[in-house]
Design a protein around this motif. Structure first.
Motif, PDB file in Angstrom:
ATOM      1  N   PHE A  83       0.879  -0.985  -0.162  1.00 42.60           N
ATOM      2  CA  PHE A  83       0.141  -0.093  -0.067  1.00 42.60           C
ATOM      3  C   PHE A  83       0.648   1.194  -0.192  1.00 42.60           C
ATOM      4  O   PHE A  83       0.843   2.304  -0.936  1.00 42.60           O
ATOM      5  CB  PHE A  83      -0.834   0.059   1.109  1.00 42.60           C
ATOM      6  N   SER A 111      -5.738  -2.675 -13.705  1.00 42.04           N
ATOM      7  CA  SER A 111      -6.926  -2.213 -13.153  1.00 42.04           C
ATOM      8  C   SER A 111      -8.287  -2.202 -14.132  1.00 42.04           C
ATOM      9  O   SER A 111      -9.252  -1.853 -13.529  1.00 42.04           O
ATOM     10  CB  SER A 111      -6.682  -0.858 -12.547  1.00 42.04           C
ATOM     11  N   ASN A 174      -5.609   0.729  -5.885  1.00 37.43           N
ATOM     12  CA  ASN A 174      -6.111   1.799  -5.477  1.00 37.43           C
ATOM     13  C   ASN A 174      -5.821   3.061  -6.258  1.00 37.43           C
ATOM     14  O   ASN A 174      -5.900   4.178  -5.725  1.00 37.43           O
ATOM     15  CB  ASN A 174      -5.844   2.207  -3.970  1.00 37.43           C
ATOM     16  N   VAL A 177      -8.654   5.769  -7.175  1.00 32.05           N
ATOM     17  CA  VAL A 177      -8.962   6.442  -6.180  1.00 32.05           C
ATOM     18  C   VAL A 177      -7.923   7.736  -5.597  1.00 32.05           C
ATOM     19  O   VAL A 177      -8.172   8.952  -5.304  1.00 32.05           O
ATOM     20  CB  VAL A 177      -9.281   5.491  -4.827  1.00 32.05           C
ATOM     21  N   THR A 215      -8.313  10.184   2.745  1.00 34.57           N
ATOM     22  CA  THR A 215      -8.641   9.020   1.709  1.00 34.57           C
ATOM     23  C   THR A 215      -7.637   8.019   1.949  1.00 34.57           C
ATOM     24  O   THR A 215      -8.154   6.858   1.980  1.00 34.57           O
ATOM     25  CB  THR A 215      -8.165   9.472   0.272  1.00 34.57           C
ATOM     26  N   LEU A 219      -8.931   4.309   3.063  1.00 33.42           N
ATOM     27  CA  LEU A 219      -8.458   2.884   2.493  1.00 33.42           C
ATOM     28  C   LEU A 219      -7.701   1.994   3.471  1.00 33.42           C
ATOM     29  O   LEU A 219      -7.865   0.760   3.223  1.00 33.42           O
ATOM     30  CB  LEU A 219      -7.480   3.220   1.291  1.00 33.42           C
ATOM     31  N   SER A 223      -8.664  -1.924   4.794  1.00 31.77           N
ATOM     32  CA  SER A 223      -7.982  -2.985   4.672  1.00 31.77           C
ATOM     33  C   SER A 223      -7.905  -3.699   6.281  1.00 31.77           C
ATOM     34  O   SER A 223      -7.607  -4.830   6.422  1.00 31.77           O
ATOM     35  CB  SER A 223      -6.510  -2.353   4.329  1.00 31.77           C
TER      36      SER A 223
END
Length: 302
Positions: A83, A111, A174, A177, A215, A219, A223
């Motif tokens: 991440f 994606s 991600n 986003v 944000t 996320l 998780s």
């Protein structure tokens, strides 16, 4: 005249929430305290603790402890390594470094396809004669293995293959986003930081990340919520077997429910009790984790 239309407009999503979230979750909790005849019992939870104590699942030949450790490893890899790399990579591409168009295309292509589609494609590539399998054989990465039935048939390569796929999919998961979050930061802020002498990475750490931290925090919280229940597409990769050290908790819950539903007398108490146990284990971790995440940066309005 407007109010009836508004009520009808929101009635359907509210009904969906009540049926598919409230009712389903409530009934799952109730099932955890029932036996096959619907009577109250603690037997389902005794099965869970016995499975933990004996390191063996109730009706699947899988080690529950090993399954939980494997899930924690995959989650930790994603949360603490993949991440942050994904956030950094998205920022670098957003700031339009040299060659960013080429890297953006390569980065976003995975994606654009659904997870199931990617899983099926990779399954074919890891079968006997598949591109990935032949590459592993050509490089002799696993001496002594002929991979007659593909990479997922060997305990030496099945879980590393799952990890490799997790790495690729997490890095781009991600991107959309985070790109949207970074794009909300006015260019004037970056220009002001550069005029003050802040370099590229200083701007990233002290300007970009705090501005989009809400944000990022959301996320990270999502998780945390799935740190023991994500299945990582093990069912599709292993044909529903979860063998060769590939099973995860999410896969275990799904397989238990699927196998029980095929029986003559479906009894969902054990998987329901396992789900309640995991929820009780996860809830304080999520609440404490969210508190820590929110305390790292103060919310910035831009």
């Amino acid at each position: 005249r407007k109010f009836p239309f508004i009520y009808l407009f929101i009635a359907f999503p509210v009904l969906q929430f009540l049926v598919f979230w409230v009712y389903v979750n409530f009934s799952s909790i109730v099932l955890a305290f029932q036996d096959g005849d619907g009577n109250f019992t603690w037997d389902c939870f005794e099965m869970v603790f016995r499975a933990l104590k004996e390191a063996q699942d109730y009706n699947l030949s899988l080690s529950l402890w090993e399954t939980m450790k494997r899930s924690l490893f995959l989650w930790g890899l994603d949360f603490f390594i993949l991440f942050p790399i994904g956030v950094t990579t998205t920022y670098v591409l957003y700031r339009r470094v040299w060659g960013h168009y080429v890297f953006r295309i390569c980065y976003i292509i995975p994606s654009l396809m659904g997870a199931v589609m990617w899983t099926q494609l990779l399954c074919y590539m890891m079968q006997s004669g598949g591109v990935i399998t032949e590459l592993v054989k050509a490089l002799n990465l696993v001496p002594g293995e002929d991979f007659t039935n593909g990479l997922m048939s060997s305990p030496k390569t099945a879980f590393p293959a799952i990890v490799s796929i997790k790495v690729v999919m997490s890095l781009v998961g991600n991107n959309a986003v985070l790109t949207g979050a970074f794009s909300r930061v006015p260019d004037e802020i970056y220009e002001s930081a550069e005029l003050d002498g802040a370099g590229f990475w200083r701007t990233f750490v002290n300007i970009a990340v705090p501005c989009v931290w809400s944000t990022i925090a959301t996320l990270m919280t999502f998780s945390l919520c799935s740190f023991l229940t994500a299945d990582y597409n093990v069912f599709l990769f292993t044909g529903g077997a979860g063998v060769n050290n590939t099973s995860t908790v999410g896969f275990l819950l799904y397989s238990l429910t699927l196998d029980i539903s095929k029986g003559d007398n479906p009894f969902y108490g054990y998987p329901a009790a396992l789900g309640v146990f995991l929820t009780c284990l996860t809830l304080p971790i999520v609440l404490i984790g969210r508190k820590i995440i929110d305390s790292i940066f103060v919310d910035v309005e831009i």
